[in-house]
Design a protein around this motif. Structure first.
Motif, PDB file in Angstrom:
ATOM      1  N   ARG A   1      49.738  30.182  55.815  1.00  0.00           N
ATOM      2  CA  ARG A   1      49.173  30.016  54.469  1.00  0.00           C
ATOM      3  C   ARG A   1      48.792  31.379  53.909  1.00  0.00           C
ATOM      4  O   ARG A   1      48.131  32.175  54.574  1.00  0.00           O
ATOM      5  CB  ARG A   1      47.935  29.123  54.564  1.00  0.00           C
ATOM      6  N   PHE A   2      49.218  31.647  52.686  1.00  0.00           N
ATOM      7  CA  PHE A   2      48.924  32.925  52.029  1.00  0.00           C
ATOM      8  C   PHE A   2      48.120  32.647  50.761  1.00  0.00           C
ATOM      9  O   PHE A   2      48.661  32.174  49.763  1.00  0.00           O
ATOM     10  CB  PHE A   2      50.215  33.670  51.696  1.00  0.00           C
ATOM     11  N   ILE A   3      46.829  32.913  50.817  1.00  0.00           N
ATOM     12  CA  ILE A   3      45.937  32.609  49.698  1.00  0.00           C
ATOM     13  C   ILE A   3      46.034  33.698  48.625  1.00  0.00           C
ATOM     14  O   ILE A   3      45.916  34.887  48.914  1.00  0.00           O
ATOM     15  CB  ILE A   3      44.476  32.491  50.180  1.00  0.00           C
ATOM     16  N   VAL A   4      46.267  33.274  47.395  1.00  0.00           N
ATOM     17  CA  VAL A   4      46.225  34.173  46.238  1.00  0.00           C
ATOM     18  C   VAL A   4      44.989  33.787  45.433  1.00  0.00           C
ATOM     19  O   VAL A   4      44.924  32.677  44.902  1.00  0.00           O
ATOM     20  CB  VAL A   4      47.495  34.041  45.368  1.00  0.00           C
ATOM     21  N   PRO A   5      43.996  34.677  45.329  1.00  0.00           N
ATOM     22  CA  PRO A   5      42.721  34.301  44.703  1.00  0.00           C
ATOM     23  C   PRO A   5      42.742  34.258  43.173  1.00  0.00           C
ATOM     24  O   PRO A   5      41.729  34.474  42.526  1.00  0.00           O
ATOM     25  CB  PRO A   5      41.760  35.402  45.188  1.00  0.00           C
ATOM     26  N   PHE A   6      43.908  33.994  42.601  1.00  0.00           N
ATOM     27  CA  PHE A   6      44.047  33.936  41.152  1.00  0.00           C
ATOM     28  C   PHE A   6      44.984  32.797  40.774  1.00  0.00           C
ATOM     29  O   PHE A   6      45.772  32.321  41.609  1.00  0.00           O
ATOM     30  CB  PHE A   6      44.591  35.272  40.612  1.00  0.00           C
TER      31      PHE A   6
ATOM     32  N   GLY B   1      50.983  32.407  37.563  1.00  0.00           N
ATOM     33  CA  GLY B   1      51.498  32.920  36.297  1.00  0.00           C
ATOM     34  C   GLY B   1      51.224  34.384  36.044  1.00  0.00           C
ATOM     35  O   GLY B   1      51.820  34.970  35.142  1.00  0.00           O
ATOM     36  N   GLY B   2      50.348  35.002  36.810  1.00  0.00           N
ATOM     37  CA  GLY B   2      50.053  36.412  36.615  1.00  0.00           C
ATOM     38  C   GLY B   2      50.828  37.287  37.578  1.00  0.00           C
ATOM     39  O   GLY B   2      51.647  36.822  38.375  1.00  0.00           O
ATOM     40  N   GLY B   3      50.557  38.604  37.523  1.00  0.00           N
ATOM     41  CA  GLY B   3      51.253  39.541  38.382  1.00  0.00           C
ATOM     42  C   GLY B   3      50.977  39.313  39.851  1.00  0.00           C
ATOM     43  O   GLY B   3      51.866  39.500  40.699  1.00  0.00           O
ATOM     44  N   THR B   4      49.749  38.892  40.194  1.00  0.00           N
ATOM     45  CA  THR B   4      49.403  38.657  41.597  1.00  0.00           C
ATOM     46  C   THR B   4      50.276  37.565  42.200  1.00  0.00           C
ATOM     47  O   THR B   4      50.672  37.646  43.363  1.00  0.00           O
ATOM     48  CB  THR B   4      47.928  38.246  41.730  1.00  0.00           C
ATOM     49  N   ASP B   5      50.574  36.572  41.395  1.00  0.00           N
ATOM     50  CA  ASP B   5      51.362  35.437  41.863  1.00  0.00           C
ATOM     51  C   ASP B   5      52.804  35.850  42.149  1.00  0.00           C
ATOM     52  O   ASP B   5      53.360  35.534  43.204  1.00  0.00           O
ATOM     53  CB  ASP B   5      51.327  34.334  40.806  1.00  0.00           C
ATOM     54  N   GLY B   6      53.396  36.591  41.218  1.00  0.00           N
ATOM     55  CA  GLY B   6      54.791  37.007  41.377  1.00  0.00           C
ATOM     56  C   GLY B   6      54.997  37.903  42.591  1.00  0.00           C
ATOM     57  O   GLY B   6      55.939  37.708  43.375  1.00  0.00           O
ATOM     58  N   VAL B   7      54.118  38.876  42.756  1.00  0.00           N
ATOM     59  CA  VAL B   7      54.228  39.792  43.886  1.00  0.00           C
ATOM     60  C   VAL B   7      54.022  39.044  45.201  1.00  0.00           C
ATOM     61  O   VAL B   7      54.742  39.267  46.182  1.00  0.00           O
ATOM     62  CB  VAL B   7      53.205  40.945  43.747  1.00  0.00           C
TER      63      VAL B   7
ATOM     64  N   GLY C   1      46.053  36.532  53.045  1.00  0.00           N
ATOM     65  CA  GLY C   1      45.850  36.445  51.615  1.00  0.00           C
ATOM     66  C   GLY C   1      46.008  37.769  50.899  1.00  0.00           C
ATOM     67  O   GLY C   1      46.118  38.838  51.518  1.00  0.00           O
ATOM     68  N   LEU C   2      46.026  37.663  49.592  1.00  0.00           N
ATOM     69  CA  LEU C   2      46.140  38.830  48.732  1.00  0.00           C
ATOM     70  C   LEU C   2      44.761  39.435  48.502  1.00  0.00           C
ATOM     71  O   LEU C   2      43.825  38.728  48.110  1.00  0.00           O
ATOM     72  CB  LEU C   2      46.752  38.439  47.389  1.00  0.00           C
ATOM     73  N   ILE C   3      44.628  40.712  48.758  1.00  0.00           N
ATOM     74  CA  ILE C   3      43.434  41.451  48.375  1.00  0.00           C
ATOM     75  C   ILE C   3      43.833  42.395  47.259  1.00  0.00           C
ATOM     76  O   ILE C   3      45.017  42.680  47.070  1.00  0.00           O
ATOM     77  CB  ILE C   3      42.811  42.198  49.570  1.00  0.00           C
TER      78      ILE C   3
END
Length: 323
Positions: free
Chosen positions: A32-37, A40-46, A90-92
């Motif tokens: 599981r890779f948590i994206v804290p946003f 639809g934004g840049g964090t999601d695409g990357v 997750g994404l920091i």
């Protein structure tokens, strides 16, 4: 009794061996890779591109799980409190590790103690986009327009205290303009209103804003780095009009503190391979407007210290303090 002691000793010896074997086999199931946003934004695409690469490398699915809210704090807390077994990562970002520790008087996690900063993934700038029918084609024209009608124009952001919000607040102070902040639940949610002209402008991460500019849906007036971005050299830096204006961002990969070293080492190596992949490099630079950082843990702590210092002017200018 002696036999019982021997059995207990054998079990105790087997436990570390079993753990070592589990680590060697990692990942043996989806991660599981948590994206804290919000999506639809840049964090999601990357995140989705990186997870796709990691899935190919390890032969297991790395699944993006968007957990937006509270300026990224909700998802970041989940990363920090997850079981340190390598199955929750997750994404920091500049939000979790640079801005929020200075913005919130009480933070439900310690970025330096609760999360292992495994590797930077991307360095990026924000891009100031304005609705297509706004009668301003340069930063200087936008400033003049806003000064003629204080309080008339608005800028969207992905939420209070985000790097997008603070980019706008720094612009307000340095340009001497009165523009209204309109927060949304994620940058993706704001684009419809920006394109429609409901809000007049937005500072957004390059990966999500640049396609809108290239598609002619909004006008790109300036980037928030000290100099022009190699990904969009035709767009001036805001600093060309407002000397000293700088507000840059970054994305990274984090793991819960206590995650075994063999797993962290595997992730470091895999991220290094991903960032060296010509296809990823092309997507980063040409499609998303990102710069490539050094991979791995080396130099990450020093980078964080410098980044926190660099954002102090924007935080001070904003006057924002959250609980």
């Amino acid at each position: 009794m002696k036999r019982r002691h021997l059995m207990l000793g054998s079990l105790a010896a087997a436990t570390p061996l079993k753990a070592a074997r589990a680590q060697a086999a990692w990942p043996a199931k989806p991660v599981r890779f948590i994206v804290p946003f919000a999506p639809g934004g840049g964090t999601d695409g990357v995140s989705r591109l990186i997870c796709d690469q990691l899935s190919k490398t390890f032969g297991q699915s790395f699944v993006v799980d968007n957990k937006g809210g509270a300026g990224g704090n909700i998802g970041t807390v989940e990363i920090a409190r997850a079981a340190p077994d390598g199955y929750t990562l997750g994404l920091i970002s500049v939000a979790s590790h640079t801005i929020n520790p200075q913005l919130y008087s009480r933070l439900p996690y310690d970025p330096d103690k609760d999360i292992i900063a495994v590797s930077r993934l991307a360095l990026l700038v924000n891009l100031l986009g304005v609705t297509a029918n706004l009668p301003a084609n340069t930063v200087a024209e936008l400033i003049a327009l806003c000064k003629k009608a204080p309080g008339k124009y608005s800028f969207a952001s992905s939420g209070p205290g985000s790097s997008l919000h603070l980019s706008g607040e720094l612009f307000k102070v340095m340009a001497g303009v009165d523009i209204i902040h309109v927060p949304y639940k994620g940058a993706g949610a704001a684009y419809g209103d920006l394109i429609a002209g409901t809000v007049n402008m937005m500072f957004a991460n390059m990966p999500s804003m640049l396609p809108q500019v290239r598609g002619g849906k909004v006008k790109g007036l300036g980037v928030t780095s000290a100099e022009r971005s190699a990904a969009a050299p035709d767009i001036p830096a805001i600093a060309e009009t407002l000397p000293g204006y700088v507000a840059t961002s970054w994305y990274g990969l984090g793991a819960p503190a206590g995650t075994p070293e063999p797993i962290i080492a595997k992730l470091e190596a895999a991220i290094g391979e991903a960032l060296a992949n010509p296809e990823i490099q092309k997507r980063w630079k040409d499609d998303l407007g990102l710069d490539l950082p050094p991979a791995g843990r080396a130099g990450f702590a020093e980078f964080l210290a410098a980044d926190r210092k660099a954002w102090e002017p924007a935080l001070k200018a904003s006057g924002v303090k959250l609980d």
